[in-house]
Structures are given as structure tokens and as C-alpha cells.
Design a protein around this motif. Structure first.
Motif, PDB file in Angstrom:
ATOM      1  N   MET A   1       0.712  -1.386  -0.111  1.00 28.42           N
ATOM      2  CA  MET A   1      -0.018   0.045  -0.003  1.00 28.42           C
ATOM      3  C   MET A   1       1.008   1.204   0.052  1.00 28.42           C
ATOM      4  O   MET A   1       0.641   2.316  -0.656  1.00 28.42           O
ATOM      5  CB  MET A   1      -1.007  -0.066   1.356  1.00 28.42           C
ATOM      6  N   ASN A   4       2.515   2.189  -3.374  1.00 27.22           N
ATOM      7  CA  ASN A   4       1.551   2.630  -4.441  1.00 27.22           C
ATOM      8  C   ASN A   4       1.355   4.176  -3.960  1.00 27.22           C
ATOM      9  O   ASN A   4       1.076   4.916  -4.805  1.00 27.22           O
ATOM     10  CB  ASN A   4       0.041   2.304  -4.348  1.00 27.22           C
ATOM     11  N   LEU A   5       1.030   4.466  -2.601  1.00 26.40           N
ATOM     12  CA  LEU A   5       1.045   5.990  -2.415  1.00 26.40           C
ATOM     13  C   LEU A   5       2.314   6.894  -2.659  1.00 26.40           C
ATOM     14  O   LEU A   5       2.043   7.876  -3.035  1.00 26.40           O
ATOM     15  CB  LEU A   5       0.726   6.118  -0.911  1.00 26.40           C
ATOM     16  N   GLY A  58       1.745   7.624   2.640  1.00 31.38           N
ATOM     17  CA  GLY A  58       2.746   6.520   2.323  1.00 31.38           C
ATOM     18  C   GLY A  58       3.760   6.267   3.588  1.00 31.38           C
ATOM     19  O   GLY A  58       4.097   5.028   3.907  1.00 31.38           O
ATOM     20  N   SER A  61       1.987   4.852   6.469  1.00 33.86           N
ATOM     21  CA  SER A  61       1.584   3.346   6.205  1.00 33.86           C
ATOM     22  C   SER A  61       2.855   2.567   6.046  1.00 33.86           C
ATOM     23  O   SER A  61       2.612   1.374   6.650  1.00 33.86           O
ATOM     24  CB  SER A  61       0.813   3.460   4.652  1.00 33.86           C
ATOM     25  N   GLU A  65       3.337  -0.767   8.587  1.00 36.04           N
ATOM     26  CA  GLU A  65       3.364  -1.997   8.157  1.00 36.04           C
ATOM     27  C   GLU A  65       4.616  -2.544   8.715  1.00 36.04           C
ATOM     28  O   GLU A  65       4.813  -4.098   9.065  1.00 36.04           O
ATOM     29  CB  GLU A  65       3.454  -2.013   6.516  1.00 36.04           C
TER      30      GLU A  65
END
Length: 81
Positions: A1, A4-5, A58, A61, A65
Motif C-alpha cells: 500500500m 502505491n502511495l 505513504g 503506512s 506495516e
């Protein structure tokens, strides 16, 4: 994720640079061109701010993670011992 950000943030930064570049060239002052110089600068600034928020999302995230991954590794290590 998070990856992608980061890609989205890079795309927004590139579009912001293009918008600001158009504002400082003669293209925005030609008859029939979309908008005027102030509109291009405002668009560039808005894209830059949105890109910064997306980049921050991002980073957060990726950070969460990584923390979750390490916590899971610690749980597995504790179960083995």
C-alpha cells in the motif's frame, strides 16, 4: 500500500511541476490556452499540497506495516521459546 502511495505522490509532484512550469512559460499567455497564469500556479500549488499529504500517508503506512511485521516476528519468536 505504501509503495502505491509513493507512486501517486511522485505523479502528483510531477504534475505540479508541469503546472508551475506552464505558468512561467509563454504557453499560458497564448490566446486559446486553458486558463490564465494564476490558475496554473494555483493548480500547481494544490497538486503539490495534495502530493505532500499523500507522501505523508505513504510514510505512515510503511511505518505501521513495518511495526506490525516486527510485532508478528516477536510473537513467533516468543512462541518458539
Amino acid at each position: 500500500m505504501g509503495r502505491n502511495l509513493f507512486i501517486l505522490a511522485a505523479t502528483l509532484f510531477a504534475l505540479a511541476l508541469i503546472s508551475c512550469g506552464i505558468a512561467y512559460t509563454n504557453i499560458a499567455q497564448q490566446p486559446g490556452s486553458p486558463g490564465d497564469v494564476a490558475l496554473w500556479r494555483t493548480t500547481g500549488l494544490a497538486l503539490l499540497v495534495i502530493g505532500l499529504f499523500v507522501a505523508l500517508a505513504g510514510i505512515l503506512s510503511s511505518l505501521f506495516e513495518q511495526a506490525e511485521r516486527r510485532a508478528e516476528e516477536d510473537r513467533r519468536h516468543r512462541r518458539k521459546h
